[in-house]
Design an enzyme around this catalytic site. Sequence first.
Site, PDB file in Angstrom:
ATOM      1  N   ARG A   1      -7.921   1.959   6.254  1.00  0.00           N
ATOM      2  CA  ARG A   1      -8.520   1.850   7.533  1.00  0.00           C
ATOM      3  C   ARG A   1      -9.943   1.580   7.317  1.00  0.00           C
ATOM      4  O   ARG A   1     -10.705   2.342   6.296  1.00  0.00           O
ATOM      5  CB  ARG A   1      -8.172   2.948   8.643  1.00  0.00           C
ATOM      6  CG  ARG A   1      -6.587   2.702   8.815  1.00  0.00           C
ATOM      7  CD  ARG A   1      -6.375   3.739   9.883  1.00  0.00           C
ATOM      8  NE  ARG A   1      -6.948   3.876  11.323  1.00  0.00           N
ATOM      9  CZ  ARG A   1      -6.326   2.865  12.089  1.00  0.00           C
ATOM     10  NH1 ARG A   1      -5.161   2.127  12.038  1.00  0.00           N
ATOM     11  NH2 ARG A   1      -6.958   2.969  13.268  1.00  0.00           N
TER      12      ARG A   1
ATOM     13  N   HIS B   1      11.221  37.687   4.600  1.00  0.00           N
ATOM     14  CA  HIS B   1      12.094  37.035   3.870  1.00  0.00           C
ATOM     15  C   HIS B   1      13.294  36.871   4.776  1.00  0.00           C
ATOM     16  O   HIS B   1      13.864  37.798   5.436  1.00  0.00           O
ATOM     17  CB  HIS B   1      12.393  38.069   2.700  1.00  0.00           C
ATOM     18  CG  HIS B   1      13.652  37.883   1.836  1.00  0.00           C
ATOM     19  ND1 HIS B   1      13.606  36.945   0.813  1.00  0.00           N
ATOM     20  CD2 HIS B   1      15.134  38.279   1.912  1.00  0.00           C
ATOM     21  CE1 HIS B   1      15.039  36.693   0.168  1.00  0.00           C
ATOM     22  NE2 HIS B   1      15.674  37.572   0.727  1.00  0.00           N
TER      23      HIS B   1
ATOM     24  N   GLY C   1       0.810  -1.185  -0.065  1.00  0.00           N
ATOM     25  CA  GLY C   1       0.070   0.104   0.090  1.00  0.00           C
ATOM     26  C   GLY C   1       0.855   1.209  -0.009  1.00  0.00           C
ATOM     27  O   GLY C   1       1.613   1.628   1.065  1.00  0.00           O
ATOM     28  N   ALA C   2       0.891   2.208  -1.038  1.00  0.00           N
ATOM     29  CA  ALA C   2       1.590   3.426  -1.276  1.00  0.00           C
ATOM     30  C   ALA C   2       0.638   4.499  -0.823  1.00  0.00           C
ATOM     31  O   ALA C   2       0.592   5.334  -1.495  1.00  0.00           O
ATOM     32  CB  ALA C   2       2.113   3.184  -2.537  1.00  0.00           C
TER      33      ALA C   2
HETATM   34  P1  FAD Z   1      -9.822   7.099  17.122  1.00  0.00           P
HETATM   35  O1  FAD Z   1      -8.666   7.819  17.455  1.00  0.00           O
HETATM   36  O2  FAD Z   1      -9.497   5.678  16.450  1.00  0.00           O
HETATM   37  O3  FAD Z   1     -10.325   6.745  18.576  1.00  0.00           O
HETATM   38  C1  FAD Z   1     -11.515   5.771  18.825  1.00  0.00           C
HETATM   39  C2  FAD Z   1     -11.193   5.228  20.142  1.00  0.00           C
HETATM   40  O4  FAD Z   1     -12.486   4.314  20.625  1.00  0.00           O
HETATM   41  C3  FAD Z   1     -10.275   4.147  20.519  1.00  0.00           C
HETATM   42  O5  FAD Z   1      -9.463   4.526  21.591  1.00  0.00           O
HETATM   43  C4  FAD Z   1     -10.906   2.966  20.737  1.00  0.00           C
HETATM   44  O6  FAD Z   1     -10.190   2.220  21.757  1.00  0.00           O
HETATM   45  C5  FAD Z   1     -11.994   3.471  21.308  1.00  0.00           C
HETATM   46  N1  FAD Z   1     -13.290   2.688  21.333  1.00  0.00           N
HETATM   47  C6  FAD Z   1     -13.776   1.986  20.195  1.00  0.00           C
HETATM   48  N2  FAD Z   1     -14.812   1.194  20.247  1.00  0.00           N
HETATM   49  C7  FAD Z   1     -15.239   1.328  21.821  1.00  0.00           C
HETATM   50  C8  FAD Z   1     -16.086   0.869  22.685  1.00  0.00           C
HETATM   51  N3  FAD Z   1     -17.270   0.215  22.204  1.00  0.00           N
HETATM   52  N4  FAD Z   1     -15.926   1.420  23.980  1.00  0.00           N
HETATM   53  C9  FAD Z   1     -15.135   2.166  24.455  1.00  0.00           C
HETATM   54  N5  FAD Z   1     -14.161   2.709  23.539  1.00  0.00           N
HETATM   55  C10 FAD Z   1     -14.292   2.202  22.406  1.00  0.00           C
HETATM   56  N6  FAD Z   1      -4.223  11.639  11.365  1.00  0.00           N
HETATM   57  C11 FAD Z   1      -3.990  13.157  11.246  1.00  0.00           C
HETATM   58  O7  FAD Z   1      -4.432  13.834  11.157  1.00  0.00           O
HETATM   59  N7  FAD Z   1      -2.598  13.169  11.303  1.00  0.00           N
HETATM   60  C12 FAD Z   1      -1.477  12.030  11.137  1.00  0.00           C
HETATM   61  O8  FAD Z   1      -0.306  12.562  11.352  1.00  0.00           O
HETATM   62  C13 FAD Z   1      -1.947  10.773  11.428  1.00  0.00           C
HETATM   63  N8  FAD Z   1      -1.319   9.787  11.609  1.00  0.00           N
HETATM   64  C14 FAD Z   1      -1.395   8.645  11.679  1.00  0.00           C
HETATM   65  C15 FAD Z   1      -0.450   7.602  11.569  1.00  0.00           C
HETATM   66  C16 FAD Z   1      -0.995   6.313  11.864  1.00  0.00           C
HETATM   67  C17 FAD Z   1      -0.102   5.209  11.994  1.00  0.00           C
HETATM   68  C18 FAD Z   1      -2.532   5.862  11.981  1.00  0.00           C
HETATM   69  C19 FAD Z   1      -3.077   4.576  12.154  1.00  0.00           C
HETATM   70  C20 FAD Z   1      -3.360   6.925  11.923  1.00  0.00           C
HETATM   71  C21 FAD Z   1      -2.943   8.323  11.822  1.00  0.00           C
HETATM   72  N9  FAD Z   1      -3.807   9.450  11.521  1.00  0.00           N
HETATM   73  C22 FAD Z   1      -3.248  10.603  11.393  1.00  0.00           C
HETATM   74  C23 FAD Z   1      -5.314   9.207  11.442  1.00  0.00           C
HETATM   75  C24 FAD Z   1      -5.847   9.479  13.018  1.00  0.00           C
HETATM   76  O9  FAD Z   1      -5.215   8.619  14.001  1.00  0.00           O
HETATM   77  C25 FAD Z   1      -7.478   9.127  12.972  1.00  0.00           C
HETATM   78  O10 FAD Z   1      -7.977   9.989  11.977  1.00  0.00           O
HETATM   79  C26 FAD Z   1      -7.980   9.560  14.316  1.00  0.00           C
HETATM   80  O11 FAD Z   1      -7.457   9.089  15.385  1.00  0.00           O
HETATM   81  C27 FAD Z   1      -9.328   9.392  14.383  1.00  0.00           C
HETATM   82  O12 FAD Z   1      -9.995   9.948  15.580  1.00  0.00           O
HETATM   83  P2  FAD Z   1     -11.406   9.282  16.014  1.00  0.00           P
HETATM   84  O13 FAD Z   1     -11.472   9.710  17.464  1.00  0.00           O
HETATM   85  O14 FAD Z   1     -12.464   9.033  15.290  1.00  0.00           O
HETATM   86  O15 FAD Z   1     -10.930   7.721  16.437  1.00  0.00           O
HETATM   87  P1  NAI Z   2      -4.473   4.762   2.428  1.00  0.00           P
HETATM   88  O1  NAI Z   2      -5.751   4.968   1.930  1.00  0.00           O
HETATM   89  O2  NAI Z   2      -3.774   6.270   2.409  1.00  0.00           O
HETATM   90  O3  NAI Z   2      -3.629   4.085   1.362  1.00  0.00           O
HETATM   91  C1  NAI Z   2      -3.864   2.805   1.144  1.00  0.00           C
HETATM   92  C2  NAI Z   2      -3.129   2.292  -0.135  1.00  0.00           C
HETATM   93  O4  NAI Z   2      -3.208   0.914  -0.330  1.00  0.00           O
HETATM   94  C3  NAI Z   2      -3.761   2.895  -1.340  1.00  0.00           C
HETATM   95  O5  NAI Z   2      -2.785   3.380  -2.250  1.00  0.00           O
HETATM   96  C4  NAI Z   2      -4.255   1.817  -1.968  1.00  0.00           C
HETATM   97  O6  NAI Z   2      -4.541   1.743  -3.406  1.00  0.00           O
HETATM   98  C5  NAI Z   2      -3.392   0.774  -1.594  1.00  0.00           C
HETATM   99  N1  NAI Z   2      -4.166  -0.756  -1.610  1.00  0.00           N
HETATM  100  C6  NAI Z   2      -5.335  -1.115  -1.383  1.00  0.00           C
HETATM  101  N2  NAI Z   2      -5.617  -2.358  -1.416  1.00  0.00           N
HETATM  102  C7  NAI Z   2      -4.267  -2.882  -1.826  1.00  0.00           C
HETATM  103  C8  NAI Z   2      -3.892  -4.212  -2.212  1.00  0.00           C
HETATM  104  N3  NAI Z   2      -4.670  -5.299  -1.947  1.00  0.00           N
HETATM  105  N4  NAI Z   2      -2.490  -4.219  -2.584  1.00  0.00           N
HETATM  106  C9  NAI Z   2      -1.654  -3.305  -2.595  1.00  0.00           C
HETATM  107  N5  NAI Z   2      -2.152  -1.796  -2.448  1.00  0.00           N
HETATM  108  C10 NAI Z   2      -3.347  -1.581  -2.055  1.00  0.00           C
HETATM  109  O7  NAI Z   2      -4.509   4.095   3.784  1.00  0.00           O
HETATM  110  P2  NAI Z   2      -3.244   4.005   4.813  1.00  0.00           P
HETATM  111  O8  NAI Z   2      -1.906   4.430   4.319  1.00  0.00           O
HETATM  112  O9  NAI Z   2      -3.529   2.697   5.443  1.00  0.00           O
HETATM  113  O10 NAI Z   2      -3.800   4.859   5.878  1.00  0.00           O
HETATM  114  C11 NAI Z   2      -5.074   5.011   6.628  1.00  0.00           C
HETATM  115  C12 NAI Z   2      -5.401   6.381   6.700  1.00  0.00           C
HETATM  116  O11 NAI Z   2      -4.760   6.757   7.870  1.00  0.00           O
HETATM  117  C13 NAI Z   2      -5.239   7.397   5.692  1.00  0.00           C
HETATM  118  O12 NAI Z   2      -6.045   7.325   4.638  1.00  0.00           O
HETATM  119  C14 NAI Z   2      -5.221   8.774   6.444  1.00  0.00           C
HETATM  120  O13 NAI Z   2      -6.497   9.196   6.719  1.00  0.00           O
HETATM  121  C15 NAI Z   2      -4.904   8.223   7.793  1.00  0.00           C
HETATM  122  N6  NAI Z   2      -3.262   8.622   8.010  1.00  0.00           N
HETATM  123  C16 NAI Z   2      -2.968   9.855   8.210  1.00  0.00           C
HETATM  124  C17 NAI Z   2      -1.792  10.269   8.266  1.00  0.00           C
HETATM  125  C18 NAI Z   2      -1.405  11.820   8.104  1.00  0.00           C
HETATM  126  O14 NAI Z   2      -2.442  12.733   8.064  1.00  0.00           O
HETATM  127  N7  NAI Z   2      -0.007  12.200   7.866  1.00  0.00           N
HETATM  128  C19 NAI Z   2      -0.657   9.442   8.395  1.00  0.00           C
HETATM  129  C20 NAI Z   2      -1.072   8.057   8.540  1.00  0.00           C
HETATM  130  C21 NAI Z   2      -2.556   7.810   8.240  1.00  0.00           C
END
Ligand code: FAD
Ligand code: NAI
Length: 469
Positions: A277, A448, A184-185
């Site tokens: 996701r 600047h 996944g890129a």
């Molecule tokens: P979540 O943060 O997923 O929180 C939901 C919470 O609900 C969890 O703690 C879970 O345990 C809890 N929960 C679930 N079901 C229940 C239940 N039934 N009872 C009680 N608790 C429950 N976004 C950015 O904007 N910038 C970034 O740099 C960024 N980097 C990321 C890097 C990675 C590796 C990942 C995986 C995601 C990243 N994201 C980033 C995405 C961001 O983390 C999510 O969009 C954000 O956390 C969503 O917030 P949320 O509150 O909707 O859900």
């Molecule tokens: P993503 O949706 O950004 O990228 C997934 C990639 O996997 C896509 O390019 C898709 O075409 C590819 N893909 C899907 N199925 C595949 C398969 N079977 N084989 C090969 N490639 C496949 O999802 P990602 O990177 O998992 O991140 C999930 C979400 O988390 C992001 O969409 C973003 O919303 C959030 N996130 C945000 C960050 C930030 O804001 N800096 C950092 C990390 C995550």
Amino acid sequence: MAEDSIFDVVIIGGGPGGYNAAVRAGQLGLKTAIVESRGVLGGTCLNVGCMPSKALLHASELFETAGHEFANIGIEVPAPKLNLVQMMKAKQDSVTALTKGVEFLMKKNKVTYFVGRGTIAGAGKVTVTGNDGAVQTLSAKNIVIATGSEPTPLPGVDVDQKQIVDSTGALSLSAVPKSMVVVGAGIIGLELGSVWRRLGAQVTVVEFLDRITPGMDTETATAFQKTLTKQGFAFKLGTKVTAAKPGAKGVELTLEPAAGGAQEKLTADVVLVAIGRRPYTKGLGLESVGIATDPRGFIPTSHFKTQAPGVWAIGDVILGPMLAHKAEEDAVACIELIAGKAGHVDYNLVPSVVYTFPEVAWVGQTEEQVKASGVAYKTGKFPFMANSRAKINHETDGFVKFIADAKTDKVLGVHMIGPQVGEMVGEVCVLMAFGGASEDLARTCHPHPTRSEAVRQAAMGVENWTMQA
Ligand code: FAD
Ligand code: NAI
């Protein structure tokens, strides 16, 4: 139940959606509870997402800079040595400080925090099942679902968090793999792939589509891929993974062209699966109030209202970009609507940032989207190669691109790739939030020498009066 134990709002989930909703509800004087099953507040973002990934991106960037850039500018130091245990500890310490900060915010805003799994048990009822199995029932005038998302699984590839990891496993590897295949890129694959490449892994990215980062402006994505390739990333585009077999010599992957065809094998020490996701609603009791998810698992909403009266949903569990700041916007708007105010989120103004080096940042429509809409448009583009601050810092890859309506000059989208552009996209968000024109920014004095001058110069480029070279 006594009237004083009835909450105005019970929020299920303690991530950026849930905890920001709780803070806003507390500020507006609503009697509020938050239920989180993880045992720690902060959700995906603070615990296993935004924050730990940015900690490792920062540390690994410094490691690579010290090893490769210092000598060029006359700083002679011995080759840096990696202490991965300390790097992981520093990451975890930052995460703990942040999650404790959220807990403090709950106290400060008089929000009651319940540790346990929340389940909707009919209209106005939420049960909380603690880790010890004890169950208590909360009464709520409003329920806000903020349960977030989880990694999408890849059929035929079982995550064991050792050799085959998802983002959570990739944030805590105990050693630098010699080779890593990222499936996944997208944003996770390229951010975490960058971390491990900088620390020494040979990284190959396998992507189903024939381009990286779908959703990103194509011209920007093409430049991004070129830069990553220069850094040592290998890409296999238009390719799918059909099987993964972990063994003593690493994981053997079976690949096929996306359209079908001859198979090939690829072996790697570690495989990171990052194909997107999906919304998380497991065990939430949606059926008890008649809420049906859409075919992709999202909770349908209109202005954050679900199909069930008094039940609202925000963040990753509803449609829209899966980003922490979007969840935060949803949270504030939803609570303001509950409080009888006018809450609103413009999803066209939610910026995106990829925290690689260089960073990529954008807001508004891509050039392809503008073209498809049929609106006549103009673009202005300015390369960092011509920006004095970028030049003196030897960070000249990238550009800023403005897209503006040809008739009205209203800015429709801005796309940037370059050093720290994530810090620069905010001024464009403000411009666009006020319905600004490219000329508004072009006539605004910028300091600047700064990289932000490239933003102004790109805006000037829309009317062809770029000045710096
Ligand atoms: P979540 O943060 O997923 O929180 C939901 C919470 O609900 C969890 O703690 C879970 O345990 C809890 N929960 C679930 N079901 C229940 C239940 N039934 N009872 C009680 N608790 C429950 N976004 C950015 O904007 N910038 C970034 O740099 C960024 N980097 C990321 C890097 C990675 C590796 C990942 C995986 C995601 C990243 N994201 C980033 C995405 C961001 O983390 C999510 O969009 C954000 O956390 C969503 O917030 P949320 O509150 O909707 O859900
Ligand atoms: P993503 O949706 O950004 O990228 C997934 C990639 O996997 C896509 O390019 C898709 O075409 C590819 N893909 C899907 N199925 C595949 C398969 N079977 N084989 C090969 N490639 C496949 O999802 P990602 O990177 O998992 O991140 C999930 C979400 O988390 C992001 O969409 C973003 O919303 C959030 N996130 C945000 C960050 C930030 O804001 N800096 C950092 C990390 C995550």
